[in-house]
Design a protein around this motif. Structure first.
Motif, mmCIF file in Angstrom:
data_model
loop_
_atom_site.group_PDB
_atom_site.id
_atom_site.type_symbol
_atom_site.label_atom_id
_atom_site.label_comp_id
_atom_site.label_asym_id
_atom_site.label_seq_id
_atom_site.Cartn_x
_atom_site.Cartn_y
_atom_site.Cartn_z
ATOM 1 N N LEU A 171 0.807 -1.224 0.000
ATOM 2 C CA LEU A 171 0.000 0.000 0.000
ATOM 3 C C LEU A 171 0.838 1.272 0.000
ATOM 4 C CD1 LEU A 171 -2.593 -1.122 2.722
ATOM 5 C CD2 LEU A 171 -2.742 -1.441 0.257
ATOM 6 N N GLY A 172 2.165 1.135 0.137
ATOM 7 C CA GLY A 172 3.008 2.326 0.235
ATOM 8 C C GLY A 172 2.630 3.119 1.480
ATOM 9 N N ASP A 173 2.877 4.437 1.436
ATOM 10 C CA ASP A 173 2.586 5.254 2.620
ATOM 11 C C ASP A 173 1.095 5.305 2.938
ATOM 12 O OD1 ASP A 173 5.215 5.726 2.998
ATOM 13 O OD2 ASP A 173 5.240 7.632 1.906
ATOM 14 N N ALA A 174 0.270 4.921 1.971
ATOM 15 C CA ALA A 174 -1.181 4.956 2.196
ATOM 16 C C ALA A 174 -1.612 3.962 3.275
ATOM 17 C CB ALA A 174 -1.924 4.662 0.894
ATOM 18 N N TRP A 175 -0.700 3.077 3.708
ATOM 19 C CA TRP A 175 -1.101 2.130 4.760
ATOM 20 C C TRP A 175 -1.549 2.888 6.007
ATOM 21 C CZ3 TRP A 175 0.654 1.927 9.692
ATOM 22 C CH2 TRP A 175 1.895 2.478 9.977
ATOM 23 N N GLN A 176 -0.980 4.100 6.184
ATOM 24 C CA GLN A 176 -1.293 4.848 7.413
ATOM 25 C C GLN A 176 -2.747 5.295 7.466
ATOM 26 O OE1 GLN A 176 2.057 7.590 8.447
ATOM 27 N NE2 GLN A 176 2.973 6.608 6.687
ATOM 28 N N GLU A 177 -3.373 5.404 6.296
ATOM 29 C CA GLU A 177 -4.809 5.766 6.283
ATOM 30 C C GLU A 177 -5.664 4.546 5.983
ATOM 31 O OE1 GLU A 177 -3.632 8.362 3.230
ATOM 32 O OE2 GLU A 177 -2.205 8.576 4.865
ATOM 33 N N SER A 178 -5.059 3.357 6.068
ATOM 34 C CA SER A 178 -5.814 2.160 5.675
ATOM 35 C C SER A 178 -6.526 1.532 6.860
ATOM 36 C CB SER A 178 -4.876 1.141 5.036
ATOM 37 O OG SER A 178 -4.374 1.697 3.851
ATOM 38 N N SER A 179 -7.550 0.759 6.510
ATOM 39 C CA SER A 179 -8.381 0.181 7.563
ATOM 40 C C SER A 179 -7.978 -1.264 7.847
ATOM 41 C CB SER A 179 -9.845 0.226 7.139
ATOM 42 O OG SER A 179 -10.110 -0.818 6.238
ATOM 43 N N ALA A 180 -8.412 -1.728 9.007
ATOM 44 C CA ALA A 180 -8.136 -3.104 9.428
ATOM 45 C C ALA A 180 -8.791 -4.110 8.484
ATOM 46 C CB ALA A 180 -8.652 -3.303 10.849
ATOM 47 N N ALA A 181 -9.785 -3.659 7.720
ATOM 48 C CA ALA A 181 -10.503 -4.587 6.835
ATOM 49 C C ALA A 181 -9.571 -5.211 5.798
ATOM 50 C CB ALA A 181 -11.653 -3.858 6.137
ATOM 51 N N PHE A 182 -8.500 -4.510 5.429
ATOM 52 C CA PHE A 182 -7.590 -5.028 4.401
ATOM 53 C C PHE A 182 -6.874 -6.291 4.888
ATOM 54 C CE2 PHE A 182 -3.258 -5.081 2.547
ATOM 55 C CZ PHE A 182 -3.609 -5.344 1.236
ATOM 56 N N ILE A 183 -6.299 -6.217 6.098
ATOM 57 C CA ILE A 183 -5.591 -7.390 6.632
ATOM 58 C C ILE A 183 -6.590 -8.505 6.923
ATOM 59 C CG2 ILE A 183 -4.350 -8.235 8.683
ATOM 60 C CD1 ILE A 183 -2.484 -6.836 6.817
ATOM 61 N N TRP A 184 -7.745 -8.107 7.429
ATOM 62 C CA TRP A 184 -8.781 -9.107 7.712
ATOM 63 C C TRP A 184 -9.135 -9.873 6.426
ATOM 64 C CZ3 TRP A 184 -13.823 -9.160 5.682
ATOM 65 C CH2 TRP A 184 -14.645 -10.165 6.198
ATOM 66 N N ALA A 185 -9.331 -9.123 5.321
ATOM 67 C CA ALA A 185 -9.721 -9.764 4.056
ATOM 68 C C ALA A 185 -8.606 -10.672 3.544
ATOM 69 C CB ALA A 185 -10.053 -8.698 3.011
ATOM 70 N N THR A 186 -7.351 -10.249 3.742
ATOM 71 C CA THR A 186 -6.220 -11.064 3.289
ATOM 72 C C THR A 186 -6.190 -12.386 4.054
ATOM 73 O OG1 THR A 186 -5.022 -9.021 2.845
ATOM 74 C CG2 THR A 186 -3.706 -11.031 2.942
ATOM 75 N N ILE A 187 -6.386 -12.305 5.366
ATOM 76 C CA ILE A 187 -6.372 -13.525 6.185
ATOM 77 C C ILE A 187 -7.575 -14.404 5.837
ATOM 78 C CG2 ILE A 187 -6.564 -14.386 8.574
ATOM 79 C CD1 ILE A 187 -4.871 -11.877 9.379
ATOM 80 N N GLN A 188 -8.714 -13.773 5.612
ATOM 81 C CA GLN A 188 -9.900 -14.539 5.231
ATOM 82 C C GLN A 188 -9.657 -15.322 3.942
ATOM 83 O OE1 GLN A 188 -13.200 -14.810 6.594
ATOM 84 N NE2 GLN A 188 -12.138 -14.089 8.411
ATOM 85 N N ARG A 189 -8.970 -14.678 2.983
ATOM 86 C CA ARG A 189 -8.714 -15.361 1.702
ATOM 87 C C ARG A 189 -7.839 -16.592 1.931
ATOM 88 N NH1 ARG A 189 -8.494 -15.604 -3.729
ATOM 89 N NH2 ARG A 189 -6.492 -15.600 -4.800
ATOM 90 N N LEU A 190 -6.853 -16.448 2.836
ATOM 91 C CA LEU A 190 -5.964 -17.578 3.087
ATOM 92 C C LEU A 190 -6.680 -18.712 3.825
ATOM 93 C CD1 LEU A 190 -2.729 -15.614 3.957
ATOM 94 C CD2 LEU A 190 -3.287 -16.795 1.833
ATOM 95 N N TYR A 191 -7.754 -18.349 4.535
ATOM 96 C CA TYR A 191 -8.503 -19.372 5.275
ATOM 97 C C TYR A 191 -9.709 -19.897 4.497
ATOM 98 C CZ TYR A 191 -6.009 -19.631 9.652
ATOM 99 O OH TYR A 191 -5.065 -19.903 10.597
ATOM 100 N N ALA A 192 -9.862 -19.423 3.257
ATOM 101 C CA ALA A 192 -11.053 -19.803 2.485
ATOM 102 C C ALA A 192 -11.115 -21.310 2.272
ATOM 103 C CB ALA A 192 -11.048 -19.081 1.141
ATOM 104 N N ALA A 193 -9.942 -21.943 2.124
ATOM 105 C CA ALA A 193 -9.922 -23.384 1.868
ATOM 106 C C ALA A 193 -10.602 -24.130 3.011
ATOM 107 C CB ALA A 193 -8.483 -23.857 1.709
ATOM 108 N N ARG A 194 -10.218 -23.767 4.234
ATOM 109 C CA ARG A 194 -10.798 -24.482 5.387
ATOM 110 C C ARG A 194 -12.299 -24.282 5.452
ATOM 111 N NH1 ARG A 194 -6.289 -23.852 10.078
ATOM 112 N NH2 ARG A 194 -4.583 -24.423 8.723
ATOM 113 N N ARG A 195 -12.714 -23.031 5.166
ATOM 114 C CA ARG A 195 -14.152 -22.752 5.228
ATOM 115 C C ARG A 195 -14.907 -23.567 4.190
ATOM 116 N NH1 ARG A 195 -12.720 -17.528 5.542
ATOM 117 N NH2 ARG A 195 -13.419 -17.154 3.426
ATOM 118 N N SER A 196 -14.269 -23.795 3.022
ATOM 119 C CA SER A 196 -14.998 -24.507 1.968
ATOM 120 C C SER A 196 -14.743 -26.014 2.024
ATOM 121 C CB SER A 196 -14.636 -23.932 0.595
ATOM 122 O OG SER A 196 -13.236 -23.953 0.429
#
Ligand SMILES: Cc1cc2nc3c(=O)[nH]c(=O)nc-3n(C[C@H](O)[C@H](O)[C@H](O)COP(=O)(O)OP(=O)(O)OC[C@H]3O[C@@H](n4cnc5c(N)ncnc54)[C@H](O)[C@@H]3O)c2cc1C
Length: 444
Positions: free
Chosen positions: A168-193
């Motif tokens: 995200l470059g310097d824009a990480w400082q204005e970024s929301s927790a939803a981004f990391i949450w979504a990344t982790i969710q994607r990695l856990y998608a296999a288990r959910r499915s």
């Protein structure tokens, strides 16, 4: 007479929209500005002096076993089933002095960059985040606040901040927790499915084959495909003017799959407030080098992805070795050669957008030698640079409130694109899932 529909943009979103409207009996014309279909997922050829050229994806792409929408799209385009190659990949971590293995849990425990207590807190953070079901409420929570609360300052500074900065470059400082949450969710998608173990895969022949198959399938559905035609303006009565002066239409419906800024520029008849809102959505861009080497980057390690921990001196933000993922002996065109992508995620005003290919090559080659000493510039057979100023919408605080509506103030003019995907992590699966959902609503 059936409804006449123009789809603007021939990336995955545009292709899927064209497919859904054509399957529903509409008379569809798809207009793509570049010379080939595929958008960010198109294929290109890297010329290699004195050798066979190498054709593969312009940007590195992997599909997860749990990416049901991507797999279904590839299967529809004739690249499904046994034409999909599934691979167990290896990962590395460059801590500023050397690359460490980061493939297994044991590798992670041995990683010297993090103290043991930080490793334990990382495992707890990931487990917790994988169980959070509502990402919307994280959209107004600064990512640093959330991660420090869950894992502490050491973990944030040593791991999360460099990873956020890389994407995200310097824009990480204005970024929301939803981004990391979504990344982790994607990695856990296999288990959910219900899939026991996540795997990475790619269609045989890469996206070149997928796009050729998609073009055939769309033509069989009666879609008129036009590439190399940049749309310049769309009027309130849905006439579509192309660069060069030709005007098509009027269409009964126009669906734009372009980025919000491009859509605002193509639609001068939108309300000023609508255009302002579209233009206000900030995107991250990319300068991505594709390097063809005389063989594997590091024959001992064969890492697909190497994370770079906080190495702000390096000109790129990760090392992605496609030839450690694709079978470079078996896949046509590779001929045992190495293919390494060096992505630099950056805002549109980054200096690298203005540098010529040779300058980018020299800077990236010097950086690669720093990370992988087995690489020397003499091993570089060819290098090509992709520059895209708008790749994905930055997950800034309150992004959900800025998501553009599908319907515009112009009757019959609609927007379907990545900026509308809540909690996306730049992947084909989310893109295709949203295209299906949006088309379903438009056709209902
Ligand atoms: C570096 C990189 C790595 C990625 N890695 C992965 C991965 O590993 N796995 C994964 O699943 N996904 C990955 N993705 C994401 C995936 O490529 C995208 O999610 C997807 O391709 C987006 O498709 P789209 O159609 O929404 O957008 P785009 O592909 O951007 O399509 C928009 C299209 O509109 C066209 N256009 C723009 N203006 C005009 C105009 N005026 N007239 C006509 N046409 C116009 C553009 O040329 C383009 O073709 C990656 C992307 C990048 C950049």
């Amino acid at each position: 007479m059936s409804e006449r529909v123009a789809i603007i943009g021939g990336g995955l979103t545009g292709l899927q929209c064209a497919r859904r409207f054509a399957e529903a009996g509409r008379d569809v014309t798809l207009l793509e500005g570049r010379s080939a279909l595929g958008g960010l997922a198109d294929a290109w050829t890297v010329g290699v002096p004195g050798q066979e050229a190498l054709t593969w994806d312009r940007h590195y792409h992997v599909t997860l076993l749990s990416d049901a929408h991507t797999r279904a799209f590839c299967a529809w385009a004739g690249s499904g089933g046994s034409a999909f190659r599934w691979v167990k990949t290896r990962t590395g971590f460059f801590d500023g002095s050397m690359v460490h293995d980061l493939t297994s849990g044991l590798d992670f425990l041995k990683l010297p960059a993090l103290p043991l207590h930080a490793k334990a807190r990382l495992a707890a953070t990931i487990l917790y985040a994988s169980r959070v079901t509502d990402g919307d409420r994280l959209e107004n929570l600064p990512v640093r606040d959330w991660l420090v609360k869950l894992g502490g300052v050491t973990l944030f500074e040593k791991l999360w901040r460099p990873l956020l900065q890389a994407k995200l470059g310097d824009a990480w400082q204005e970024s929301s927790a939803a981004f990391i949450w979504a990344t982790i969710q994607r990695l856990y998608a296999a288990r959910r499915s219900g899939i026991k173990e996540e795997m990475f895969g790619h269609p045989a022949g890469g996206y070149a084959e997928v796009m050729a198959g998609a073009a055939r399938a769309l033509e069989a559905l009666g879609v008129e495909l036009r590439t190399g035609v940049a749309v310049e303006r769309i009027s309130a009565r849905r006439d579509v003017r192309l660069a060069g002066g030709e005007t098509l239409g009027p269409f009964d419906r126009v669906v734009l799959t372009t980025t919000p800024k491009v859509s605002a520029a193509l639609l001068p008849d939108l309300l000023e407030e609508e255009r302002r809102k579209l233009r206000s959505i900030a995107f991250q861009g990319i300068v991505c080098g594709a390097a063809v080497l005389d063989g594997p980057l590091d024959p001992k390690r064969r890492n697909y992805l190497t994370y770079l921990a906080g190495e702000e001196s390096l000109p790129f933000t990760a090392v992605v070795e496609m030839s450690a993922f694709v079978d470079a002996q078996a896949e046509a065109g590779f001929g045992g050669r190495g293919l390494v992508y060096l992505p630099r995620y950056a805002p549109a005003d980054d200096a690298f957008f203005g540098m010529d290919d040779a300058a980018v090559r020299d800077a990236f080659a010097a950086g690669l030698a720093e990370v992988y000493p087995s690489f020397t510039p003499q091993r570089l057979l060819a290098f090509r640079v992709s520059r895209v100023r708008e790749v994905f919408p930055l997950p800034t605080l309150g992004h959900g409130e800025r998501v553009p509506a599908v319907e515009t103030s112009l009757p019959g003019v609609q927007l379907v694109g990545a900026a509308q995907v809540r909690h996306a992590t730049l992947n084909a699966n989310d893109t295709l899932r949203w295209a299906d959902e949006a088309c379903g609503r438009l056709l209902a």
